[in-house]
Design a protein around this motif. Structure first.
Motif, PDB file in Angstrom:
ATOM      1  N   ALA A   1       0.836  -1.201   0.000  1.00 37.30           N
ATOM      2  CA  ALA A   1       0.000   0.000   0.000  1.00 37.30           C
ATOM      3  C   ALA A   1       0.872   1.253   0.000  1.00 37.30           C
ATOM      4  O   ALA A   1       1.968   1.278   0.563  1.00 37.30           O
ATOM      5  N   CYS A   2       0.371   2.313  -0.635  1.00 37.37           N
ATOM      6  CA  CYS A   2       1.096   3.578  -0.683  1.00 37.37           C
ATOM      7  C   CYS A   2       0.095   4.703  -0.908  1.00 37.37           C
ATOM      8  O   CYS A   2      -1.098   4.465  -1.112  1.00 37.37           O
ATOM      9  N   VAL A   3       0.580   5.923  -0.858  1.00 41.75           N
ATOM     10  CA  VAL A   3      -0.258   7.097  -1.121  1.00 41.75           C
ATOM     11  C   VAL A   3       0.423   7.936  -2.198  1.00 41.75           C
ATOM     12  O   VAL A   3       1.611   8.248  -2.103  1.00 41.75           O
ATOM     13  N   LEU A   4      -0.335   8.280  -3.237  1.00 38.47           N
ATOM     14  CA  LEU A   4       0.139   9.172  -4.293  1.00 38.47           C
ATOM     15  C   LEU A   4      -0.252  10.596  -3.915  1.00 38.47           C
ATOM     16  O   LEU A   4      -1.428  10.889  -3.705  1.00 38.47           O
ATOM     17  N   VAL A   5       0.744  11.478  -3.801  1.00 42.97           N
ATOM     18  CA  VAL A   5       0.514  12.874  -3.413  1.00 42.97           C
ATOM     19  C   VAL A   5       0.758  13.768  -4.627  1.00 42.97           C
ATOM     20  O   VAL A   5       1.795  13.669  -5.287  1.00 42.97           O
TER      21      VAL A   5
ATOM     22  N   ILE B   1       4.434   7.769  -1.456  1.00 37.60           N
ATOM     23  CA  ILE B   1       4.879   7.530  -0.084  1.00 37.60           C
ATOM     24  C   ILE B   1       4.352   6.172   0.370  1.00 37.60           C
ATOM     25  O   ILE B   1       3.147   5.919   0.341  1.00 37.60           O
ATOM     26  N   SER B   2       5.259   5.296   0.769  1.00 39.57           N
ATOM     27  CA  SER B   2       4.873   4.018   1.371  1.00 39.57           C
ATOM     28  C   SER B   2       5.185   4.090   2.862  1.00 39.57           C
ATOM     29  O   SER B   2       5.639   5.117   3.368  1.00 39.57           O
TER      30      SER B   2
ATOM     31  N   LYS C   1       5.260  17.544   5.737  1.00 43.16           N
ATOM     32  CA  LYS C   1       3.866  17.445   6.189  1.00 43.16           C
ATOM     33  C   LYS C   1       3.086  16.444   5.336  1.00 43.16           C
ATOM     34  O   LYS C   1       2.247  15.704   5.838  1.00 43.16           O
ATOM     35  N   ALA C   2       3.373  16.435   4.037  1.00 48.29           N
ATOM     36  CA  ALA C   2       2.720  15.476   3.144  1.00 48.29           C
ATOM     37  C   ALA C   2       3.061  14.048   3.554  1.00 48.29           C
ATOM     38  O   ALA C   2       2.186  13.160   3.595  1.00 48.29           O
TER      39      ALA C   2
ATOM     40  N   GLU D   1       0.011   8.634   8.156  1.00 48.46           N
ATOM     41  CA  GLU D   1      -1.151   8.505   9.043  1.00 48.46           C
ATOM     42  C   GLU D   1      -2.274   7.748   8.317  1.00 48.46           C
ATOM     43  O   GLU D   1      -2.942   6.894   8.907  1.00 48.46           O
ATOM     44  N   MET D   2      -2.458   8.062   7.032  1.00 48.90           N
ATOM     45  CA  MET D   2      -3.481   7.382   6.236  1.00 48.90           C
ATOM     46  C   MET D   2      -3.147   5.899   6.094  1.00 48.90           C
ATOM     47  O   MET D   2      -4.029   5.041   6.196  1.00 48.90           O
TER      48      MET D   2
END
Length: 277
Positions: free
Chosen positions: A16-20, A39-40, A56-57, A63-64
């Motif tokens: 899982a990861c987040v695309l910013v 970000i993983s 901050k990102a 956190e997500m």
């Protein structure tokens, strides 16, 4: 590695990861709208310009990930005192979770049942770590999505388990099973923990663990015997199917919640009558 390659690799690995993405920039210190980073839980790929905004990102994205959130999120940052900048301006960031949360399953033991079980687990939406000290016990072909670990002392791998792991202990050595059990229970942050064996083995383990000071309530989180009693049979594949069914029942209750307690699921599952092997 750029964000496109990183995203493809992480999705292939099931991580899982987040695309910013910067979707808007206003003010006298603009960044490039459309800049992206991935970000993983442990890594960062590419950049949206560095500095405190990027920090901050990263903080929000992790956190997500920790909460298992699958919802997109917009965050508006007023540059200036809040981000330690000397100039004003506004950046709007889009956070997009990528990849469904997956169960992390660790199997200790590459014996007959382990060799029957791991291919079943590998076909599920999960990531499997397969650990044994005996390299010759592993099959020549390891299923896709399974990481083979030859460990001189499997106990050394306990600290490496992700929080909320599914732990399955079925080694060739009862004393090693006991020591692994003690180490896993001491951590206490698993989603599921099962030990292969009979009711007699459970009674012996509970007695020895109580002598070591373990709380009886904690011992109730251990599944031993493990596997669904409705799945009959003593062949390795039959036992493996029974255990896999119990794992499926567990993650269907808790999947995506990063539960660190198997107790609610253990109460839902019938007690197995699996004989010791």
């Amino acid at each position: 590695m750029n964000w496109i390659s990183a995203l493809a690799d992480l999705q292939t690995q099931g991580e899982a990861c987040v695309l910013v993405t910067i979707i808007e920039e206003l003010g006298s210190t603009p960044r490039n709208a459309g800049s992206k980073m991935v970000i993983s839980a442990e890594r960062i790929f590419d950049t949206i310009g560095g500095g405190h905004l990027e920090y901050k990102a990263m903080e929000i994205a992790r956190e997500m990930l920790a909460s298992g959130s699958q919802n997109t999120r917009l965050e508006r940052f007023s540059l200036g005192a809040s981000l330690g900048q000397c100039c004003g301006g506004v950046n709007v960031l889009l956070f997009e979770p990528m990849g469904q949360p997956q169960a992390h399953i660790t199997v200790f033991g590459a014996g007959h049942v382990g060799r029957a079980l791991v291919p079943l687990l590998a076909s599920l939406p999960c990531r499997v770590r397969w650990i044994d000290s005996r390299e010759q016990e592993f099959p020549a072909q390891i299923p896709s999505g399974v990481r083979k670990i030859v460990a001189e002392d499997p106990l050394d791998e306990i600290d490496e388990l992700p929080k909320g792991s599914y732990c399955i202990v079925m080694t060739h050595n009862h004393q090693l099973d006991l020591e692994l059990t003690a180490a896993i229970l001491k951590r206490g942050d698993f989603a599921y923990f099962g030990v292969i064996g009979s009711k007699t083995k459970r009674v012996k383990f509970e007695h020895r663990l109580r002598d070591r000071g373990f709380d009886p309530a904690l011992l109730q989180r251990m599944r031993c015997p493990m596997g669904l009693s409705e799945v009959k049979g003593k062949l390795p594949v039959e036992i493996a199917v029974s255990i896999a069914a119990e794992v499926i029942a567990t993650y269907n209750v808790n999947f995506g919640q990063h539960s660190a307690s198997a107790e609610p699921v253990a109460k839902l599952l019938p007690v197995s009558r699996r004989s010791e092997v």
